[in-house]
Design an enzyme around this catalytic site. Structure first.
Site: not given
Ligand code: MRU
Length: 356
Positions: A206, A257-258, A91, A247, A48-50
């Site tokens: 997270q 973002n999250k 996703r 994201d 996970r994480g963009a």
């Molecule tokens: O649902 P996730 O854990 O994939 O969400 C991640 C985030 O929102 C991060 O802040 C974003 O992807 C940046 S990661 C460098």
């Protein structure tokens, strides 16, 4: 020196992902051999994480198509496209997923083979090797972008600062170093002695499971707080800057973002604390005009009241609303940190310039 954990490994022609759903108690790498395993890993947030999703998608698309048996270049392209679309359905919000998959497909199309079907058997070895190279290039470029973003971000921070972060945009959310956690890691190596506050980041935690674990492991001073405690730590004067990842950033500078990020940004504005969004250029989507045009993923409501608990924390089947992301309006973002430099408002004018 920090030893950076990488969430994606490609070793001896095998792809491995760090299963982030098992953190912080277990560090286990799983093998990815087919498109169903990759889809599941992205959907369930094992990766996970963009940026990490983008890199995993690129490497995974190669791995999932390298054994395709086809009679021609055209047939290979059609099957490759099918696998690509399937992975893209895992996703919806992080643009890096689509960015990386499209880049892989563009590479394939640029290799347009003039080979007759009799040569295809040989030709495809070359094409598949080129696809592997492209995937590994995407991986390496992310490592370099994150390092550069880290150094750019560090120029905005001073030793001893109190920093608040939300979610995890660290080394395990990228190929290496992280986006908004990169300056904290690089600062740690230079003796900056930051005091970091990590929001737990409900509902998937997270911040608690990943950021607290990652920073603690790197020896960085980190204090875990619940999401609803951000206001008090700001009011106490403990926060000098907020750093978050992204994201997808729209052309006008609105950044998804999250979930919970926008609340932190609004609080930061009230307390006059700079709010920095770390956005690699692979996360900037100039084709999306504003934040309203970003597709926000909605996840199963059981994640809110069931997932982490021995017993349900709400009546079974309760009505829920579980958006995985929110959009922080451009007006709350003090600066956008990219690998190519720091961008200030007006974002609708200054974001496109970074691509010139
Ligand atoms: O649902 P996730 O854990 O994939 O969400 C991640 C985030 O929102 C991060 O802040 C974003 O992807 C940046 S990661 C460098």
């Amino acid at each position: 020196m920090t030893s950076f954990i990488t969430p994606i490994k490609y070793e001896q022609d095998t792809m491995y992902l760090l299963d982030q759903t098992l953190l912080p108690s277990k560090e286990v790498y799983i093998e990815i051999n087919n498109k169903e395993e990759l889809w599941e890993a992205i959907y369930r947030l094992k990766v996970r994480g963009a940026p990490a999703i983008g890199v995993a998608a690129a490497c995974g698309l190669y791995v999932c198509t390298r054994d395709l048996l086809t009679d021609s270049y055209g047939e290979f392209c059609a099957k490759f496209h099918e696998v690509k679309e399937y992975i893209a359905s895992s996703r919806p919000t992080a643009v890096n997923l689509f960015w990386a998959l499209n880049r892989m497909e563009q590479k394939l199309l640029a290799l347009k083979s003039s080979a007759s079907s009799s040569c295809w058997e040989k030709e495809q070895i070359h094409i598949k090797n080129q696809l592997k190279e492209e995937a590994l290039k995407i991986y390496q470029e992310d490592v370099e972008a994150c390092y550069a973003m880290g150094m750019n971000g560090l120029s905005l921070l001073k030793p001893g600062m109190g920093i608040l972060t939300h979610c995890n945009a660290g080394t395990i959310a990228t190929a290496k170093y992280g986006t908004c956690l990169a300056p904290l890691h690089l600062g740690q190596e230079r003796g900056y002695d930051f005091k970091v506050f990590a929001d737990e980041t409900r509902p998937l935690l997270q911040g608690a499971r990943l950021t607290a674990w990652e920073l603690n492991k790197a020896g960085i001073d980190v204090t875990l707080i619940c999401d609803n405690m951000a206001s008090i730590v700001m009011k106490n004067g403990w926060i000098d800057a907020v750093v978050v990842g992204c994201d997808r950033m729209a052309a006008n500078g609105d950044g998804a973002n999250k979930i919970g990020t926008s609340a932190v940004a609004i609080l930061a504005k009230e307390y006059k604390i700079p709010f920095y969004m770390f956005v690699p250029t692979s996360t900037i989507d100039l084709n999306t005009p504003t934040g309203q045009d970003i597709h926000i993923e909605e996840r199963n409501g059981e994640e809110i009241y069931k997932l982490w608990y021995a017993e349900n924390m709400a009546p079974e089947g309760i009505k829920t609303y579980n958006p995985a992301f929110d959009v922080t309006d451009a007006k709350y973002i003090t600066a956008v940190v990219t690998e190519r430099g720091i961008i200030y408002p007006p974002y609708d004018i200054n974001l496109p310039k970074i691509f010139e």
